[in-house]
Write an enzyme that holds these catalytic residues in place. Structure first.
Site, PDB file in Angstrom:
ATOM      1  CG  ASN A   1      75.021  84.009  35.092  1.00  0.00           C
ATOM      2  OD1 ASN A   1      75.765  84.780  34.472  1.00  0.00           O
ATOM      3  ND2 ASN A   1      75.369  82.767  35.366  1.00  0.00           N
TER       4      ASN A   1
ATOM      5  CE1 TYR B   1      69.971  75.313  33.497  1.00  0.00           C
ATOM      6  CE2 TYR B   1      68.683  73.281  33.595  1.00  0.00           C
ATOM      7  CZ  TYR B   1      69.744  74.008  33.086  1.00  0.00           C
ATOM      8  OH  TYR B   1      70.574  73.427  32.168  1.00  0.00           O
TER       9      TYR B   1
ATOM     10  NE  ARG C   1      66.139  66.426  42.440  1.00  0.00           N
ATOM     11  CZ  ARG C   1      67.250  66.236  41.719  1.00  0.00           C
ATOM     12  NH1 ARG C   1      68.432  66.384  42.282  1.00  0.00           N
ATOM     13  NH2 ARG C   1      67.178  65.881  40.462  1.00  0.00           N
TER      14      ARG C   1
HETATM   15  N1  UDP Z   1      68.479  61.442  42.401  1.00  0.00           N
HETATM   16  C1  UDP Z   1      68.376  60.633  43.524  1.00  0.00           C
HETATM   17  N2  UDP Z   1      69.269  60.853  44.544  1.00  0.00           N
HETATM   18  C2  UDP Z   1      70.234  61.806  44.507  1.00  0.00           C
HETATM   19  C3  UDP Z   1      70.333  62.627  43.347  1.00  0.00           C
HETATM   20  C4  UDP Z   1      69.437  62.420  42.298  1.00  0.00           C
HETATM   21  O1  UDP Z   1      67.532  59.759  43.612  1.00  0.00           O
HETATM   22  O2  UDP Z   1      70.989  61.943  45.478  1.00  0.00           O
HETATM   23  C5  UDP Z   1      67.560  61.214  41.287  1.00  0.00           C
HETATM   24  C6  UDP Z   1      66.744  62.438  40.908  1.00  0.00           C
HETATM   25  O3  UDP Z   1      65.570  62.492  41.684  1.00  0.00           O
HETATM   26  C7  UDP Z   1      66.486  62.185  39.426  1.00  0.00           C
HETATM   27  C8  UDP Z   1      67.697  61.385  38.965  1.00  0.00           C
HETATM   28  O4  UDP Z   1      68.314  60.898  40.150  1.00  0.00           O
HETATM   29  O5  UDP Z   1      65.344  61.389  39.265  1.00  0.00           O
HETATM   30  C9  UDP Z   1      68.694  62.233  38.209  1.00  0.00           C
HETATM   31  O6  UDP Z   1      68.944  63.393  38.965  1.00  0.00           O
HETATM   32  P1  UDP Z   1      70.051  64.441  38.549  1.00  0.00           P
HETATM   33  O7  UDP Z   1      70.043  65.531  39.580  1.00  0.00           O
HETATM   34  O8  UDP Z   1      71.335  63.732  38.298  1.00  0.00           O
HETATM   35  O9  UDP Z   1      69.579  64.978  37.140  1.00  0.00           O
HETATM   36  P2  UDP Z   1      68.200  65.698  36.674  1.00  0.00           P
HETATM   37  O10 UDP Z   1      67.325  64.579  36.189  1.00  0.00           O
HETATM   38  O11 UDP Z   1      67.646  66.452  37.820  1.00  0.00           O
HETATM   39  O12 UDP Z   1      68.657  66.568  35.551  1.00  0.00           O
END
Ligand code: UDP
Length: 329
Positions: A92, A141, A282
């Site tokens: 995509n 991604y 994560r």
């Molecule tokens: N995060 C968290 N709990 C959640 C979702 C996200 O602690 O339920 C944390 C995640 O590990 C990251 C930050 O929040 O450090 C931002 O995550 P998001 O997915 O919003 O954006 P990314 O940084 O992945 O683009």
């Protein structure tokens, strides 16, 4: 002449269309509505429901409209999903970019503004991150977005297309009146998930890891308002119109906030207490991502207006409060 916005029914695309329309630009949108929403479409824009991987759709759009430039948001953007299904992302995102550039070459459209991401950097060697820093994506991604940038680089040299790639940090917030906003399915982003707690759609927010090498142990991110991102696209378009050379710009506020700080800010923004639990890290999350946007400020004259995270969250709150189930269409 019109601006073709690929992915104009999505989160950042719809806010950018809103800004373009407010500036009197004529806008054509193409979106396959796989992740975008019909209800997010701007009423003044001409809409084609279609997929940018379909060259017939693109030929029709470029033939039926006088397209001056393209702003390209149409891509999949979930990190976790990209690790489980990288081929979907390459097909995509990279495939879409290839078909789009081929159509631009065929129809002599020579300007493109592209929606890139901080994920192209991977684990940063230093913060704030600058555009010349090494790119080493830690997820599929980010790899697809970096590959899309490379496609533009080589096509620009061979075919005279000029591009601006905008590498966003953490997009957040919504239009002030709450009429359009963020709606991903499944939702994975921190601010919408935090706000699900006061909306009583979730019992608690889970902090993904509290043992990072950061001041409070939780991940630090640079949150940037979606209207500030939209404004950067409008400026990038103007920059290309003025004859600016192809270039890459980071877009962030240059200030980091930890997950814990964001939860406190959300409590203040909503006036409600938010239950928290701590979970595991994560996979693929860098400890800290903070942008240097000095180049965008200098070259594009970009100046973020939403520098207070509590204010950013308030705009997200007005959207989520009025649309607890997101878009219905
Ligand atoms: N995060 C968290 N709990 C959640 C979702 C996200 O602690 O339920 C944390 C995640 O590990 C990251 C930050 O929040 O450090 C931002 O995550 P998001 O997915 O919003 O954006 P990314 O940084 O992945 O683009």
């Amino acid at each position: 002449m019109a601006i073709l916005v690929c992915g104009g029914a999505g989160y950042i695309g719809s806010h950018t269309v809103h800004q373009l329309a407010a500036k009197g630009e004529s806008v054509v949108i193409v979106d396959n509505l796989a992740t975008g929403h019909r209800a997010a479409l701007h009423p003044a824009a001409k809409f084609y429901e279609g997929d940018i991987r379909d060259s017939f759709v693109l030929d029709r759009i470029f033939t039926e409209n006088q397209i001056e430039a393209v702003i390209h948001f149409a891509a999949n953007s979930l990190v976790g999903e990209s690790m489980e299904n990288p081929l979907k992302y390459f097909n995509n995102n990279v495939g879409g970019m290839q078909t789009l550039l081929e159509a631009m070459v065929r129809h002599h459209v020579d300007k493109i503004v592209f929606s890139s991401t901080a994920a192209v950097y991977g684990e940063p060697k230093r913060v704030p991150i600058r555009e010349e820093d090494e790119t080493n994506p830690t997820n599929a991604y980010g790899e697809t977005k970096r590959t899309m940038e490379k496609l533009m680089k080589w096509v620009s040299r061979a075919n005279g297309i000029r591009y601006v790639s905008l590498r966003y940090f953490n997009a957040a917030g919504a239009l002030d009146d709450g009429s359009i906003g963020e709606d991903h399915s499944p939702e994975t982003h921190l601010i919408p998930l935090i706000l699900q707690v006061p909306l009583q759609k979730r019992a608690a927010i889970t902090i993904f890891g509290n043992d990072y090498a950061t001041p409070d142990g939780t991940c630090v991110r640079d949150y940037i308002h979606v209207l500030d991102l939209a404004d950067a696209h409008v400026r990038a378009l103007e920059y290309l119109r003025q004859g600016g050379a192809s270039d890459i710009f980071n877009l962030g506020n240059g200030k980091g906030f930890s997950v814990k700080e964001m939860i406190v800010a959300a409590e203040k923004a909503t006036g409600k207490s938010i239950a928290v639990q701590t979970g595991a890290r994560r996979a693929g999350d860098p400890a800290q991502l903070i942008a240097s946007s000095e180049k965008a400020r200098r070259v594009l004259g970009w100046q973020p207006q939403y520098i207070d995270v509590e204010r950013i969250i308030r705009t997200a709150w007005s959207w989520h409060k009025s649309h607890p189930d997101g878009y219905t269409d």
